[in-house]
Design an enzyme around this catalytic site. Structure first.
Site, PDB file in Angstrom:
ATOM      1  N   HIS A   8      26.967 -81.470  68.394  1.00 47.22           N
ATOM      2  CA  HIS A   8      26.440 -82.672  69.041  1.00 47.22           C
ATOM      3  C   HIS A   8      24.974 -82.415  69.410  1.00 47.22           C
ATOM      4  O   HIS A   8      24.652 -81.360  69.971  1.00 47.22           O
ATOM      5  CB  HIS A   8      27.253 -83.003  70.297  1.00 47.22           C
ATOM      6  CG  HIS A   8      26.781 -84.251  70.963  1.00 47.22           C
ATOM      7  ND1 HIS A   8      27.113 -85.503  70.492  1.00 47.22           N
ATOM      8  CD2 HIS A   8      25.970 -84.448  72.023  1.00 47.22           C
ATOM      9  CE1 HIS A   8      26.521 -86.418  71.264  1.00 47.22           C
ATOM     10  NE2 HIS A   8      25.828 -85.803  72.193  1.00 47.22           N
ATOM     11  N   ASN A  33      23.742 -79.750  58.093  1.00 50.55           N
ATOM     12  CA  ASN A  33      24.550 -78.685  58.722  1.00 50.55           C
ATOM     13  C   ASN A  33      25.559 -78.114  57.724  1.00 50.55           C
ATOM     14  O   ASN A  33      25.783 -76.900  57.697  1.00 50.55           O
ATOM     15  CB  ASN A  33      25.242 -79.218  59.973  1.00 50.55           C
ATOM     16  CG  ASN A  33      24.290 -79.328  61.142  1.00 50.55           C
ATOM     17  OD1 ASN A  33      23.902 -78.335  61.734  1.00 50.55           O
ATOM     18  ND2 ASN A  33      23.868 -80.547  61.456  1.00 50.55           N
TER      19      ASN A  33
HETATM   20  C1  GRF Z   1      23.512 -83.848  63.629  1.00 49.00           C
HETATM   21  O1  GRF Z   1      22.390 -84.136  64.404  1.00 49.00           O
HETATM   22  C2  GRF Z   1      24.724 -83.649  64.485  1.00 49.00           C
HETATM   23  O2  GRF Z   1      24.437 -83.099  65.729  1.00 49.00           O
HETATM   24  C3  GRF Z   1      25.236 -85.052  64.657  1.00 49.00           C
HETATM   25  O3  GRF Z   1      25.002 -85.668  63.407  1.00 49.00           O
HETATM   26  C4  GRF Z   1      23.907 -85.040  62.762  1.00 49.00           C
HETATM   27  C5  GRF Z   1      24.363 -84.626  61.402  1.00 49.00           C
HETATM   28  O4  GRF Z   1      23.307 -84.174  60.604  1.00 49.00           O
HETATM   29  N1  GRF Z   1      26.601 -85.037  65.072  1.00 49.00           N
HETATM   30  P1  GRF Z   1      23.605 -83.602  59.148  1.00 49.00           P
HETATM   31  O5  GRF Z   1      24.410 -84.658  58.405  1.00 49.00           O
HETATM   32  O6  GRF Z   1      24.340 -82.327  59.280  1.00 49.00           O
HETATM   33  O7  GRF Z   1      22.255 -83.431  58.528  1.00 49.00           O
END
Ligand code: GRF
Length: 198
Positions: A121, A26
Site C-alpha cells: 500500500h 512491483n
Molecule cells: C502501487 O503503488 C501499490 O502500492 C498500489 O498500487 C500500485 C501498483 O503499482 N497498491 P504497480 O502495478 O506494481 O506498478
C-alpha cells in the site's frame, strides 16, 4: 523408474503467486529478485483481473504461467474469487502477493489465505488508507509518506505490518515526482518483506 521433479523441487525454491490489475512494476521487481536469486523463490503464477493490464507482459516475457480472470464476467464478488482460488490452489504456493490488485476481497477469501497473503500500500499505514493514498498524502500537505507491506485481513489496508519505508515530501515534489519516489521504494520494500517471510 523415471523421477519427474520440477526445477523448483530440485532447488527448494518457494512458490509465489502475484495478483495484479495494472502496470505491474512491483510484479517486475519480484520477478527480477527471483531471477537474480535475491530471494529463493519463483513466481509460479500471475493473475490479473484486468485483461488490459500492462503487467501481464512481465509474465509473458518471463514464461510465467498467468491467468486473466476478469471480474466483469462473474455474477458477484465471491464467484470471481472462487475462480481465483481454483487457479491458486493448483499451485503449491508459499506466498500470495497482491501488487496493485484493485479488487476488494471478501472475508471468505482473505481468511482462506490468512498468513500467506500480503499486500503493498502506498502510504505509511494506518495513515491514508484507500485507493488514492499518494494523492491524499500530497493534498494533506504531509511532510513524509511512504509504503507499507502488510498481511491481508478482511479489513481493507489493515493487517499486521511487515515492513514500512518512509520518504520525505519536499517542496519541489509534485504528484508525479512523489508517485515516482514511492514506486522506487516500493520495489525495495516488497523484496525485503518477501525475504523476511520466506
Ligand atoms: C502501487 O503503488 C501499490 O502500492 C498500489 O498500487 C500500485 C501498483 O503499482 N497498491 P504497480 O502495478 O506494481 O506498478
Amino acid at each position: 523408474m523415471a523421477i519427474n521433479q520440477s526445477s523448483s523441487n530440485q532447488t527448494n525454491k518457494k512458490k509465489i503467486a502475484v495478483l495484479i490489475s495494472g502496470t505491474g512494476s512491483n510484479l517486475k521487481a519480484i520477478i527480477d529478485a527471483c531471477l537474480n536469486n535475491e530471494i529463493n523463490a519463483e513466481v509460479a503464477l500471475v493473475i490479473s483481473n484486468n485483461p488490459d493490464a500492462f503487467g501481464i507482459n512481465h509474465a509473458k516475457d518471463n514464461n510465467i504461467p498467468y491467468a486473466i480472470i476478469n471480474h466483469k464476467n462473474f455474477k458477484d464478488r465471491r464467484e470471481f474469487e472462487i475462480e481465483i482460488e481454483k487457479q491458486l490452489d493448483q499451485k503449491d504456493l508459499d506466498l500470495i502477493c497482491l501488487a496493485g490488485f484493485m479488487r476488494i476481497l471478501t472475508a471468505d477469501f482473505t481468511k482462506k489465505y490468512h498468513g500467506r497473503m500480503i499486500n503493498i500500500h502506498p502510504s505509511l499505514l494506518p495513515k491514508f488508507k484507500g485507493a488514492n493514498a499518494i494523492e491524499d498524502a500530497f493534498n494533506a500537505g504531509a511532510v513524509e509518506t511512504g509504503c507499507t507491506i502488510h498481511y491481508v485481513i478482511p479489513e481493507i489496508d489493515s493487517g499486521d505490518i511487515i515492513i514500512q519505508k518512509a520518504i520525505a515530501i519536499d517542496k519541489y515534489d509534485d504528484l508525479a515526482s512523489l508517485k515516482n519516489k514511492i514506486h522506487q521504494i516500493e520495489h525495495l520494500a516488497y523484496i525485503e518483506a518477501i525475504k523476511k517471510i520466506l
